[in-house]
Scaffold this motif. Structure first.
Motif, PDB file in Angstrom:
ATOM      1  N   LEU A  70      -4.058 -19.577   6.493  1.00 49.96           N
ATOM      2  CA  LEU A  70      -4.690 -20.797   5.984  1.00 49.96           C
ATOM      3  C   LEU A  70      -3.646 -21.874   5.666  1.00 49.96           C
ATOM      4  N   LEU A  71      -2.510 -21.465   5.085  1.00 44.65           N
ATOM      5  CA  LEU A  71      -1.450 -22.431   4.803  1.00 44.65           C
ATOM      6  C   LEU A  71      -0.888 -23.015   6.095  1.00 44.65           C
ATOM      7  N   MET A  72      -0.667 -22.157   7.085  1.00 43.55           N
ATOM      8  CA  MET A  72      -0.152 -22.666   8.360  1.00 43.55           C
ATOM      9  C   MET A  72      -1.178 -23.568   9.031  1.00 43.55           C
ATOM     10  N   GLY A  73      -2.457 -23.242   8.905  1.00 47.36           N
ATOM     11  CA  GLY A  73      -3.505 -24.117   9.422  1.00 47.36           C
ATOM     12  C   GLY A  73      -3.566 -25.425   8.654  1.00 47.36           C
TER      13      GLY A  73
ATOM     14  N   LEU B 158       5.629 -21.888   3.815  1.00 39.30           N
ATOM     15  CA  LEU B 158       4.938 -21.124   2.772  1.00 39.30           C
ATOM     16  C   LEU B 158       3.976 -20.126   3.400  1.00 39.30           C
ATOM     17  N   GLY B 159       3.307 -20.552   4.473  1.00 42.49           N
ATOM     18  CA  GLY B 159       2.400 -19.656   5.184  1.00 42.49           C
ATOM     19  C   GLY B 159       3.136 -18.486   5.799  1.00 42.49           C
ATOM     20  N   LEU B 160       4.279 -18.760   6.378  1.00 45.78           N
ATOM     21  CA  LEU B 160       5.095 -17.695   6.951  1.00 45.78           C
ATOM     22  C   LEU B 160       5.531 -16.716   5.866  1.00 45.78           C
ATOM     23  N   ALA B 161       5.924 -17.230   4.704  1.00 48.37           N
ATOM     24  CA  ALA B 161       6.328 -16.375   3.585  1.00 48.37           C
ATOM     25  C   ALA B 161       5.158 -15.516   3.111  1.00 48.37           C
TER      26      ALA B 161
ATOM     27  N   SER C 223       9.395 -17.559   0.093  1.00 53.85           N
ATOM     28  CA  SER C 223       9.105 -18.995   0.224  1.00 53.85           C
ATOM     29  C   SER C 223      10.359 -19.823   0.071  1.00 53.85           C
ATOM     30  N   THR C 224      11.119 -19.531  -0.973  1.00 53.98           N
ATOM     31  CA  THR C 224      12.350 -20.275  -1.223  1.00 53.98           C
ATOM     32  C   THR C 224      13.332 -20.090  -0.071  1.00 53.98           C
TER      33      THR C 224
ATOM     34  N   GLY D 148       2.565 -10.189   3.032  1.00 60.86           N
ATOM     35  CA  GLY D 148       1.474  -9.294   3.407  1.00 60.86           C
ATOM     36  C   GLY D 148       1.952  -8.110   4.224  1.00 60.86           C
ATOM     37  N   LEU D 149       2.893  -8.354   5.136  1.00 61.66           N
ATOM     38  CA  LEU D 149       3.424  -7.255   5.943  1.00 61.66           C
ATOM     39  C   LEU D 149       4.237  -6.274   5.085  1.00 61.66           C
TER      40      LEU D 149
END
Length: 143
Positions: free
Chosen positions: A19-22, A35-38, A64-65, A43-44
């Motif tokens: 959702l963040l990447m979208g 942030l979406g990638l983080a 994220s940082t 999750g993984l």
């Protein structure tokens, strides 16, 4: 279905990341994607190690940082091309559309005719753009 309260935390992180990447498409700025990638990486990691939420939040903060710092360091070396105008043509090799006579001539670059200044050369000569003075490109004979 009893609702979202029973969703696996790993899938919640991955869904939040997607959702963040979208959201980057709606609010472009090349920030939400990191942030979406983080969130997806969190999750993984959650899938692999089954961490409590008290460990997931700091992990997300670290990822994220790290992602934002890495992205800004990678981006520093690239000069923005947007709104550079004629300066973006420096280094490009083109053919003269009209000969350079008395230091003035014309070159076609893509679909635009540009006034050029440089040494006298015949039409069709290959030149390299070396600079910009207002709207006039400075050129030199290409090697």
């Amino acid at each position: 279905m009893s609702g979202f309260s029973e969703i696996d935390p790993a899938w919640a992180w991955i869904l939040a990341g997607l959702l963040l990447m979208g959201g980057e498409l709606l609010l472009p700025g090349v920030f939400l994607v990191w942030l979406g990638l983080a969130a997806c990486v969190t999750g993984l990691v959650e899938t692999a190690f089954d961490l409590p939420w008290q460990a997931q939040l700091p992990l997300f903060a670290v990822f994220s940082t790290s992602a934002v710092i890495l992205a800004t360091r990678l981006d520093r070396g690239h000069a923005p091309v947007l709104n550079r105008g004629a300066h973006g043509l420096i280094g490009r090799e083109v053919l003269l559309d009209a000969p350079i006579v008395a230091g003035r001539g014309r070159a076609r670059i893509d679909d635009t005719l540009w006034p050029v200044s440089g040494p006298d050369l015949p039409a069709g000569a290959r030149v390299r753009v070396t600079g910009v003075e207002g709207t006039v490109l400075t050129v030199a004979a290409a090697a």
